[in-house]
Design a protein around this motif. Structure first.
Motif, PDB file in Angstrom:
ATOM      1  N   PRO A   1     -11.321  -0.391 -11.671  1.00 54.37           N
ATOM      2  CA  PRO A   1     -10.226   0.601 -11.819  1.00 54.37           C
ATOM      3  C   PRO A   1     -10.693   1.867 -11.060  1.00 54.37           C
ATOM      4  CG  PRO A   1     -10.359  -0.366 -13.845  1.00 54.37           C
ATOM      5  CD  PRO A   1     -11.673  -1.079 -13.004  1.00 54.37           C
ATOM      6  N   SER A   2     -11.822   2.439 -10.953  1.00 53.10           N
ATOM      7  CA  SER A   2     -12.326   3.438 -10.152  1.00 53.10           C
ATOM      8  C   SER A   2     -12.244   3.332  -8.816  1.00 53.10           C
ATOM      9  CB  SER A   2     -13.873   3.943 -10.794  1.00 53.10           C
ATOM     10  OG  SER A   2     -13.682   4.175 -11.902  1.00 53.10           O
ATOM     11  N   VAL A   3     -12.443   1.968  -8.217  1.00 49.26           N
ATOM     12  CA  VAL A   3     -12.118   1.383  -6.892  1.00 49.26           C
ATOM     13  C   VAL A   3     -10.831   1.631  -6.399  1.00 49.26           C
ATOM     14  CG1 VAL A   3     -12.479  -0.155  -5.211  1.00 49.26           C
ATOM     15  CG2 VAL A   3     -14.418  -0.161  -6.693  1.00 49.26           C
ATOM     16  N   ILE A   4     -10.045   1.099  -7.333  1.00 50.49           N
ATOM     17  CA  ILE A   4      -8.685   1.461  -6.881  1.00 50.49           C
ATOM     18  C   ILE A   4      -8.009   2.977  -6.857  1.00 50.49           C
ATOM     19  CG2 ILE A   4      -6.214   0.799  -7.911  1.00 50.49           C
ATOM     20  CD1 ILE A   4      -7.680  -1.769  -9.246  1.00 50.49           C
ATOM     21  N   PHE A   5      -8.513   3.549  -7.660  1.00 51.01           N
ATOM     22  CA  PHE A   5      -8.330   5.144  -7.980  1.00 51.01           C
ATOM     23  C   PHE A   5      -8.738   5.752  -6.833  1.00 51.01           C
ATOM     24  CE2 PHE A   5      -8.576   4.334 -12.588  1.00 51.01           C
ATOM     25  CZ  PHE A   5      -7.402   3.728 -12.999  1.00 51.01           C
ATOM     26  N   GLY A   6      -9.960   5.256  -6.256  1.00 49.04           N
ATOM     27  CA  GLY A   6     -10.646   5.820  -5.403  1.00 49.04           C
ATOM     28  C   GLY A   6      -9.901   5.568  -3.772  1.00 49.04           C
ATOM     29  N   VAL A   7      -9.504   4.373  -3.708  1.00 48.73           N
ATOM     30  CA  VAL A   7      -8.682   3.995  -2.656  1.00 48.73           C
ATOM     31  C   VAL A   7      -7.317   4.675  -2.312  1.00 48.73           C
ATOM     32  CG1 VAL A   7      -7.649   1.806  -1.398  1.00 48.73           C
ATOM     33  CG2 VAL A   7      -9.969   1.629  -2.314  1.00 48.73           C
ATOM     34  N   ILE A   8      -6.733   4.789  -3.730  1.00 48.91           N
ATOM     35  CA  ILE A   8      -5.346   5.642  -3.517  1.00 48.91           C
ATOM     36  C   ILE A   8      -5.590   6.860  -3.282  1.00 48.91           C
ATOM     37  CG2 ILE A   8      -3.495   6.298  -5.193  1.00 48.91           C
ATOM     38  CD1 ILE A   8      -3.868   3.714  -6.696  1.00 48.91           C
ATOM     39  N   SER A   9      -6.793   7.451  -3.775  1.00 43.99           N
ATOM     40  CA  SER A   9      -7.051   8.907  -3.419  1.00 43.99           C
ATOM     41  C   SER A   9      -7.077   9.093  -1.813  1.00 43.99           C
ATOM     42  CB  SER A   9      -8.317   9.329  -3.966  1.00 43.99           C
ATOM     43  OG  SER A   9      -8.134   9.334  -5.345  1.00 43.99           O
ATOM     44  N   VAL A  10      -7.914   8.113  -1.269  1.00 47.29           N
ATOM     45  CA  VAL A  10      -7.881   7.993   0.150  1.00 47.29           C
ATOM     46  C   VAL A  10      -6.477   8.192   0.870  1.00 47.29           C
ATOM     47  CG1 VAL A  10      -8.609   7.000   2.451  1.00 47.29           C
ATOM     48  CG2 VAL A  10     -10.266   7.306   0.384  1.00 47.29           C
ATOM     49  N   MET A  11      -5.533   7.316   0.331  1.00 49.42           N
ATOM     50  CA  MET A  11      -4.387   7.192   0.878  1.00 49.42           C
ATOM     51  C   MET A  11      -3.567   8.604   0.653  1.00 49.42           C
ATOM     52  SD  MET A  11      -2.927   3.427   0.267  1.00 49.42           S
ATOM     53  CE  MET A  11      -3.443   3.387  -1.271  1.00 49.42           C
ATOM     54  N   LEU A  12      -3.735   9.425  -0.638  1.00 45.45           N
ATOM     55  CA  LEU A  12      -3.184  10.559  -1.021  1.00 45.45           C
ATOM     56  C   LEU A  12      -3.453  11.677  -0.012  1.00 45.45           C
ATOM     57  CD1 LEU A  12      -3.182  10.212  -4.641  1.00 45.45           C
ATOM     58  CD2 LEU A  12      -0.955  10.307  -3.156  1.00 45.45           C
ATOM     59  N   ILE A  13      -5.139  11.586   0.233  1.00 48.34           N
ATOM     60  CA  ILE A  13      -5.625  12.819   1.195  1.00 48.34           C
ATOM     61  C   ILE A  13      -4.922  12.681   2.498  1.00 48.34           C
ATOM     62  CG2 ILE A  13      -7.478  11.656   2.059  1.00 48.34           C
ATOM     63  CD1 ILE A  13      -7.621  15.003   0.465  1.00 48.34           C
ATOM     64  N   TYR A  14      -4.585  11.348   2.922  1.00 47.19           N
ATOM     65  CA  TYR A  14      -4.010  11.212   3.997  1.00 47.19           C
ATOM     66  C   TYR A  14      -2.658  11.806   4.333  1.00 47.19           C
ATOM     67  CZ  TYR A  14      -1.424   9.042   8.027  1.00 47.19           C
ATOM     68  OH  TYR A  14      -0.565   8.759   9.121  1.00 47.19           O
ATOM     69  N   LEU A  15      -1.787  11.474   3.241  1.00 49.08           N
ATOM     70  CA  LEU A  15      -0.420  11.979   2.848  1.00 49.08           C
ATOM     71  C   LEU A  15      -0.562  13.517   3.017  1.00 49.08           C
ATOM     72  CD1 LEU A  15       1.225   9.461   0.782  1.00 49.08           C
ATOM     73  CD2 LEU A  15       1.506   9.632   3.059  1.00 49.08           C
ATOM     74  N   ILE A  16      -1.301  14.072   2.258  1.00 49.07           N
ATOM     75  CA  ILE A  16      -1.566  15.663   2.448  1.00 49.07           C
ATOM     76  C   ILE A  16      -1.742  16.190   3.487  1.00 49.07           C
ATOM     77  CG2 ILE A  16      -2.939  17.536   1.494  1.00 49.07           C
ATOM     78  CD1 ILE A  16      -3.096  15.804  -1.288  1.00 49.07           C
TER      79      ILE A  16
ATOM     80  N   THR B   1      -5.021  14.653  -9.382  1.00 45.33           N
ATOM     81  CA  THR B   1      -5.186  16.076  -8.898  1.00 45.33           C
ATOM     82  C   THR B   1      -4.540  15.888  -7.306  1.00 45.33           C
ATOM     83  OG1 THR B   1      -7.061  16.588  -9.762  1.00 45.33           O
ATOM     84  CG2 THR B   1      -6.638  17.665  -7.704  1.00 45.33           C
ATOM     85  N   LEU B   2      -4.970  14.908  -6.530  1.00 45.57           N
ATOM     86  CA  LEU B   2      -4.215  14.814  -5.178  1.00 45.57           C
ATOM     87  C   LEU B   2      -2.760  14.414  -5.204  1.00 45.57           C
ATOM     88  CD1 LEU B   2      -7.023  12.895  -3.370  1.00 45.57           C
ATOM     89  CD2 LEU B   2      -6.407  15.208  -2.884  1.00 45.57           C
ATOM     90  N   ALA B   3      -2.302  13.586  -6.066  1.00 44.97           N
ATOM     91  CA  ALA B   3      -0.846  13.256  -6.250  1.00 44.97           C
ATOM     92  C   ALA B   3      -0.142  14.819  -6.539  1.00 44.97           C
ATOM     93  CB  ALA B   3      -0.673  12.206  -7.397  1.00 44.97           C
ATOM     94  N   SER B   4      -0.823  15.469  -7.394  1.00 42.99           N
ATOM     95  CA  SER B   4      -0.024  16.695  -8.154  1.00 42.99           C
ATOM     96  C   SER B   4       0.037  17.456  -6.948  1.00 42.99           C
ATOM     97  CB  SER B   4      -0.896  17.107  -9.276  1.00 42.99           C
ATOM     98  OG  SER B   4      -0.644  18.637  -9.523  1.00 42.99           O
ATOM     99  N   THR B   5      -1.219  17.677  -6.115  1.00 45.78           N
ATOM    100  CA  THR B   5      -1.246  18.737  -5.118  1.00 45.78           C
ATOM    101  C   THR B   5      -0.025  18.100  -3.977  1.00 45.78           C
ATOM    102  OG1 THR B   5      -3.419  19.135  -5.431  1.00 45.78           O
ATOM    103  CG2 THR B   5      -2.705  19.447  -3.316  1.00 45.78           C
ATOM    104  N   LEU B   6      -0.175  16.787  -3.751  1.00 42.82           N
ATOM    105  CA  LEU B   6       0.951  16.414  -2.666  1.00 42.82           C
ATOM    106  C   LEU B   6       2.502  16.937  -3.188  1.00 42.82           C
ATOM    107  CD1 LEU B   6       1.839  14.668  -0.091  1.00 42.82           C
ATOM    108  CD2 LEU B   6       1.898  12.956  -1.437  1.00 42.82           C
ATOM    109  N   CYS B   7       2.682  16.744  -4.428  1.00 44.23           N
ATOM    110  CA  CYS B   7       4.143  17.157  -4.842  1.00 44.23           C
ATOM    111  C   CYS B   7       4.140  18.672  -4.734  1.00 44.23           C
ATOM    112  CB  CYS B   7       4.293  16.413  -6.233  1.00 44.23           C
ATOM    113  SG  CYS B   7       4.484  15.021  -6.416  1.00 44.23           S
ATOM    114  N   TRP B   8       3.167  19.332  -5.075  1.00 43.08           N
ATOM    115  CA  TRP B   8       2.967  20.824  -5.027  1.00 43.08           C
ATOM    116  C   TRP B   8       3.195  21.134  -3.812  1.00 43.08           C
ATOM    117  CZ3 TRP B   8      -1.188  24.021  -3.087  1.00 43.08           C
ATOM    118  CH2 TRP B   8      -1.019  25.146  -3.500  1.00 43.08           C
TER     119      TRP B   8
END
Length: 169
Positions: free
Chosen positions: A63-78, A118-125
């Motif tokens: 799960p931590s791997v999955i959350f980490g990969v999603i975080s990379v995608m979110l930082i790209y969107l930000i 944090t990154l998902a919240s920040t993207l919405c913000w």
């Protein structure tokens, strides 16, 4: 994915990971009413159900791997919202190769999950600040992701404070 999945089960679980797994195997009521761990219960509740599938070292860390990969995608969107597309790719690459983020993305702890929230919240913000997406789903996303972050780790309070200070300024 490669850097987070490589050697995932190579090292055995360390003390905090073992304690996290033991705490997650307790009944849900005990997890919610926990007094032995200073962290909020969301990750433990998630892991409680995840461990019913398999309890190998690598699987508990997945799960931590999955959350980490999603975080990379979110930082790209930000990065796309704040910078150019080329800079967003570079930002995502730096984040994907960051040793500390790789480390926490291979650990049976809540840290990569709180980074994701944090990154998902920040993207919405950011979307709300840019006055482009004042849709109900953007507000809802911000509220949901921020709340999930608060139920994952208390450092989320600092993120909320930073976002609010910036917004007021």
């Amino acid at each position: 994915i490669f850097f987070r999945i490589t050697l995932l089960g190579y090292e055995s679980l360390w003390d905090d990971e073992v304690v996290t797994i033991q705490d997650s195997l307790k009944p849900i009521a005990a997890i919610i009413g926990q007094r032995w761990d200073p962290h909020p219960p969301l990750y433990y509740i998630f892991l409680h159900f995840w461990l019913k599938i398999n309890q190998t070292d690598a699987f508990t860390r997945l799960p931590s791997v999955i959350f980490g990969v999603i975080s990379v995608m979110l930082i790209y969107l930000i990065g796309l919202r704040l910078l150019t597309q080329r800079a967003a790719w570079f930002l995502a690459l730096l984040f994907a190769l960051a040793p500390l983020h790789i480390w926490y993305s291979q650990e049976t702890r809540m840290y990569s999950l709180v980074v994701m929230w944090t990154l998902a919240s920040t993207l919405c913000w950011i979307l709300l600040l840019q006055n482009r997406y004042h849709h109900l789903w953007t507000w809802g996303g911000y509220i949901v992701f921020t709340s999930l972050g608060l139920y994952t780790h208390y450092t989320m309070v600092l993120i909320i404070m930073g976002q609010n200070l910036y917004t007021v300024a």
